[in-house]
Motif scaffolding. Structure first.
Motif, PDB file in Angstrom:
ATOM      1  N   LEU A  81       0.837  -1.207   0.000  1.00  0.00           N
ATOM      2  CA  LEU A  81       0.000   0.000   0.000  1.00  0.00           C
ATOM      3  C   LEU A  81       0.872   1.258   0.000  1.00  0.00           C
ATOM      4  O   LEU A  81       0.612   2.207  -0.747  1.00  0.00           O
ATOM      5  N   GLN A  82       1.910   1.265   0.837  1.00  0.00           N
ATOM      6  CA  GLN A  82       2.797   2.422   0.916  1.00  0.00           C
ATOM      7  C   GLN A  82       3.554   2.636  -0.389  1.00  0.00           C
ATOM      8  O   GLN A  82       3.766   3.776  -0.815  1.00  0.00           O
ATOM      9  N   GLU A  83       3.950   1.555  -1.062  1.00  0.00           N
ATOM     10  CA  GLU A  83       4.625   1.686  -2.357  1.00  0.00           C
ATOM     11  C   GLU A  83       3.682   2.266  -3.406  1.00  0.00           C
ATOM     12  O   GLU A  83       4.091   3.091  -4.215  1.00  0.00           O
ATOM     13  N   ALA A  84       2.440   1.834  -3.384  1.00  0.00           N
ATOM     14  CA  ALA A  84       1.459   2.376  -4.330  1.00  0.00           C
ATOM     15  C   ALA A  84       1.247   3.862  -4.065  1.00  0.00           C
ATOM     16  O   ALA A  84       1.156   4.655  -5.004  1.00  0.00           O
ATOM     17  N   LEU A  85       1.209   4.234  -2.792  1.00  0.00           N
ATOM     18  CA  LEU A  85       1.042   5.655  -2.451  1.00  0.00           C
ATOM     19  C   LEU A  85       2.263   6.481  -2.861  1.00  0.00           C
ATOM     20  O   LEU A  85       2.115   7.605  -3.322  1.00  0.00           O
ATOM     21  N   ALA A  86       3.447   5.899  -2.670  1.00  0.00           N
ATOM     22  CA  ALA A  86       4.670   6.621  -3.038  1.00  0.00           C
ATOM     23  C   ALA A  86       4.692   6.912  -4.541  1.00  0.00           C
ATOM     24  O   ALA A  86       5.158   7.961  -4.968  1.00  0.00           O
ATOM     25  N   THR A  87       4.168   5.991  -5.328  1.00  0.00           N
ATOM     26  CA  THR A  87       4.118   6.177  -6.765  1.00  0.00           C
ATOM     27  C   THR A  87       3.120   7.261  -7.141  1.00  0.00           C
ATOM     28  O   THR A  87       3.282   7.929  -8.157  1.00  0.00           O
ATOM     29  N   THR A  88       2.116   7.460  -6.312  1.00  0.00           N
ATOM     30  CA  THR A  88       1.055   8.424  -6.633  1.00  0.00           C
ATOM     31  C   THR A  88       1.291   9.797  -6.028  1.00  0.00           C
ATOM     32  O   THR A  88       0.510  10.706  -6.292  1.00  0.00           O
ATOM     33  N   GLU A  89       2.333   9.991  -5.221  1.00  0.00           N
ATOM     34  CA  GLU A  89       2.555  11.266  -4.557  1.00  0.00           C
ATOM     35  C   GLU A  89       2.578  12.461  -5.500  1.00  0.00           C
ATOM     36  O   GLU A  89       2.026  13.491  -5.164  1.00  0.00           O
ATOM     37  N   PRO A  90       3.185  12.357  -6.685  1.00  0.00           N
ATOM     38  CA  PRO A  90       3.185  13.528  -7.568  1.00  0.00           C
ATOM     39  C   PRO A  90       1.784  13.928  -8.056  1.00  0.00           C
ATOM     40  O   PRO A  90       1.596  15.023  -8.535  1.00  0.00           O
ATOM     41  N   LEU A  91       0.808  13.022  -7.955  1.00  0.00           N
ATOM     42  CA  LEU A  91      -0.531  13.322  -8.456  1.00  0.00           C
ATOM     43  C   LEU A  91      -1.175  14.296  -7.562  1.00  0.00           C
ATOM     44  O   LEU A  91      -1.848  14.783  -7.096  1.00  0.00           O
TER      45      LEU A  91
END
Length: 100
Positions: A90-100
């Motif tokens: 979950l945290q990796e998925a969030l890290a990928t979405t941070e720029p959004l």
């Protein structure tokens, strides 16, 4: 969590399974299409922002559950994925979405 536990007690095994089902479905909706780029399958009527929001809330709740002393007494050896591994996904998925 405090209200649930004080009113009726909480079955951490069932609660983890509940969180896991939702988390896995949300993670399936989010697909990596390139470095730092995501796409959301809208087959279920959820957009990317909604899916990201759900993932962030699930990660927050799961992080609280994992450090809970009562949960730490639960035998998680048969949980697949392990709670810490699911939290990391979950945290990796969030890290990928941070720029959004």
């Amino acid at each position: 969590m405090v209200i649930m536990k004080s009113c009726s007690g909480i079955n951490f095994e069932e609660f983890y399974q509940f969180l896991k089902v939702i988390a896995e479905r949300r993670l399936l909706l989010v697909k990596k299409i390139g470095p730092g780029e995501l796409q959301c399958s809208e087959d279920f009527g959820l957009g990317l922002q909604h899916t990201i929001f759900d993932i962030s809330r699930i990660a927050e709740v799961l992080a609280s559950v994992v450090v809970n002393p009562d949960f730490q007494r639960v035998d998680t050896s048969r949980f697949l994925p392990q709670p810490e591994d699911l939290l990391q996904q979950l945290q990796e998925a969030l890290a990928t979405t941070e720029p959004l």
